[in-house]
Design an enzyme around this catalytic site. Structure first.
Site, short mmCIF file in Angstrom:
data_model
loop_
_atom_site.label_atom_id
_atom_site.label_comp_id
_atom_site.label_asym_id
_atom_site.label_seq_id
_atom_site.Cartn_x
_atom_site.Cartn_y
_atom_site.Cartn_z
N ASP A 135 0.84 -1.19 0.00
CA ASP A 135 0.00 0.00 0.00
C ASP A 135 0.88 1.24 0.00
O ASP A 135 1.57 1.52 0.97
CB ASP A 135 -0.91 -0.01 1.23
CG ASP A 135 -2.13 0.87 1.07
OD1 ASP A 135 -2.00 1.93 0.43
OD2 ASP A 135 -3.20 0.50 1.58
N HIS A 137 -9.45 -1.96 -8.06
CA HIS A 137 -9.08 -0.79 -7.27
C HIS A 137 -8.00 0.02 -7.97
O HIS A 137 -8.07 1.27 -8.02
CB HIS A 137 -8.60 -1.26 -5.90
CG HIS A 137 -8.42 -0.15 -4.91
ND1 HIS A 137 -9.44 0.38 -4.18
CD2 HIS A 137 -7.29 0.51 -4.54
CE1 HIS A 137 -8.97 1.34 -3.39
NE2 HIS A 137 -7.66 1.43 -3.58
#
Length: 400
Positions: free
Chosen positions: A227, A315
């Site tokens: 991330d 995403h």
């Protein structure tokens, strides 16, 4: 979340752990332990082995500078966010109260970050690598007529939001980061005391953490995926993160979202389905169209049957800068764990204009494949002011 050889040569005559290899050979490779408290003796030389040197001391991060270190310093493993509210007051009184509060916050943070705090709990330990940032919320800026970027505003409501007002917002937002939780707790207590003395109260606090990650590598979130891979470089940050030339040039806007993650339900999916939902591979963080983590995701690449390699609902596709004129956010997120049914991501992004986040989140809220596993439970926006000069105070440009 918003995702986006040769062998070392040994030196001649090298000594490892204080033992000379040639001496070991000469002595038959034997080593004598000469009793408790005695040094290790190398046979054939009769000298104690040298002890390992202590690790080099890590210098403290600088508090003063053009930009606040809570945005620019290397991301530390632990964080604590807190929001403060000033008591309602007339504009002139409110400005005076804010000046006083910013002066106290500057003093506490400068002493703590620089290792000069008088609090004994912050003395004598390992360097904390403490950094901080302080930001002004849009509500306070409007009430007091502060000089903040014109684009500073609260976020709109998004489909699926379940925001708890007690966990978000705030007149001031402070983020502390450090090598471990201890100094964060102590400094937050000192800040709360300073806030009360200036007539302010703590609205909410939220701790977070990162996994143990080698320096220079991307941390993983609680879904297991890397991330923060596609963060902007310095040139991109100058355009999309930091303010334009002028009074806000070294400031930025923090967008904070507390996102609860259903980690168990997501983990129950087969790995290939998780990869399709994310648009990246779990194993190495590479996009589905690439072979390495930092390969640029090709959101237009197609399979032989005409379908996109990175699906329409992935995403990575929906948060791609290619869908937003190249705009990028500097993401410095953390995980949180507030109990077995409440763990997830503290999404912290820095942008020039919060509308950058709004455009991305509108796309994600509409059809992100991760939506069944995510709930946004808190939100805040704050203008992170330029840093304080030596002898100066945070927020000196707010009164222009």
């Amino acid at each position: 979340m918003h995702a986006e050889t040769g062998k070392a040569q040994e030196q001649p005559g090298a000594v490892r752990n204080g033992v000379d290899r040639r001496a070991l050979i000469a002595g038959g490779g034997a080593v004598l332990a000469a009793g408790v408290g005695a040094g290790v003796v190398v046979l054939g030389r009769g000298r104690p082995a040298a002890s390992s040197p202590p690790p080099p001391s890590v210098p403290a991060l600088a508090f003063h500078g053009a930009r606040q270190a809570g945005v620019t310093a290397p991301q530390q493993p632990a964080t604590l966010l807190l929001a403060l509210d000033l008591a309602p007051a007339a504009t002139s009184d409110g400005r005076a109260a804010l000046r006083s509060l910013l002066g106290e916050l500057t003093r506490v943070l400068a002493e703590a970050v620089g290792g000069a705090s008088a609090d004994p709990r912050l003395q004598g330990g390992e360097p904390a690598q403490l950094s901080s940032l302080v930001g002004v919320g849009p509500g306070l800026a409007a009430r007091l007529g502060l000089n903040v970027p014109p684009a500073l505003a609260d976020l709109p409501a998004f489909p699926g939001d379940r925001l708890d007002p007690a966990r978000g917002g705030g007149d001031l937002v402070v983020q502390l980061c450090a090598a471990d939780r201890w100094p964060l707790t102590v400094v937050a207590e000192l800040l709360a005391t300073a806030a009360r003395s200036a007539g302010a109260t703590v609205r909410w606090t939220q701790p977070g953490f990162l996994p143990r990650t080698p320096a220079g590598t991307t941390p993983r979130n609680l879904f297991g995926y890397k991330d923060g891979t596609a963060n902007p470089d310095a040139t991109e940050a100058k355009q999309w993160v930091w303010g334009p030339p002028g009074p806000h040039e070294h400031g930025t806007v923090l967008v904070y979202r507390r996102i609860r993650m259903d980690t168990a339900a997501f983990a129950a999916l087969p790995e290939d389905r998780r990869d399709l939902a994310m648009g990246r591979r779990l194993a190495d963080g590479a996009p589905l169209t690439g072979t390495a983590e930092h390969d640029d995701p090709d959101i237009y690449a197609k399979n032989p049957d005409g379908s996109y390699v990175i699906p329409n609902s992935a995403h990575v596709r929906l948060s791609s800068p290619r869908l937003d004129s190249g705009a990028r956010m500097l993401r410095r997120g953390y995980s949180y764990d507030d109990g077995p049914d409440d763990r997830g991501l503290l999404f912290c992004a820095f942008v020039r204009d919060p509308e950058q986040f709004t455009r991305v989140q509108n796309r994600l809220a509409a059809k992100d494949a991760l939506n069944p596993f995510l709930v946004h439970t808190a939100s805040a926006v704050a203008y992170v002011m330029p840093g304080a000069r030596e002898g100066g105070v945070l927020g000196e440009g707010l009164w222009a």
